[in-house]
Design a protein around this motif. Structure first.
Motif: not given
Length: 121
Positions: A51-54, A73-79
């Motif tokens: 997943x990109x930042x967009x 993005x604020x937490x720099x976390x992916x789920x």
């Protein structure tokens, strides 16, 4: 330095679900893309989802319709959300991120330590 920490792996029965997470921390100016990869015993590491930042996502054909990936993005976390798991999904799952360091604005590509996902039949 950039650190990626995965959490949420474990043992699940076939047909079950797991929601895992990967959090980035360290000297990060920005993250372009975060991804989820896996490596089964005796096999090469393969892409599962990115997943990109967009918010643009990409999935391996083998997981389309079963796995989804989201990002804070604020937490720099992916789920990554893994549904309808089957024994062929058993592997060590690794988080990956690429972006820019906060100090030098140089490029980085970092990997997490991996988390085991085992699906029993």
């Amino acid at each position: 330095q950039v650190q990626l920490v995965e959490s949420g792996g474990g043992l699940v029965q076939a047909g079950g679900s797991l929601r895992v997470s990967c959090a980035a921390s360290g000297s990060i100016f920005s993250i372009q893309a975060m991804g989820w990869y896996r490596q089964a015993p005796g096999k090469q590491r393969e892409l599962v989802a990115t997943i990109t930042n967009g918010g643009t996502t990409n999935y391996a054909d083998s997981v389309k319709g079963r796995f989804t990936i989201s990002r804070d993005n604020a937490k720099m976390t992916v789920y990554p959300q893994m549904n309808n798991l089957n024994p062929e999904d058993t592997a060590v799952y690794y988080c990956n991120a690429d972006g820019l360091y906060s100090s030098s604005r140089g490029y980085f590509n970092a990997w997490g330590q991996g988390t085991q996902v085992t699906v029993s039949s």
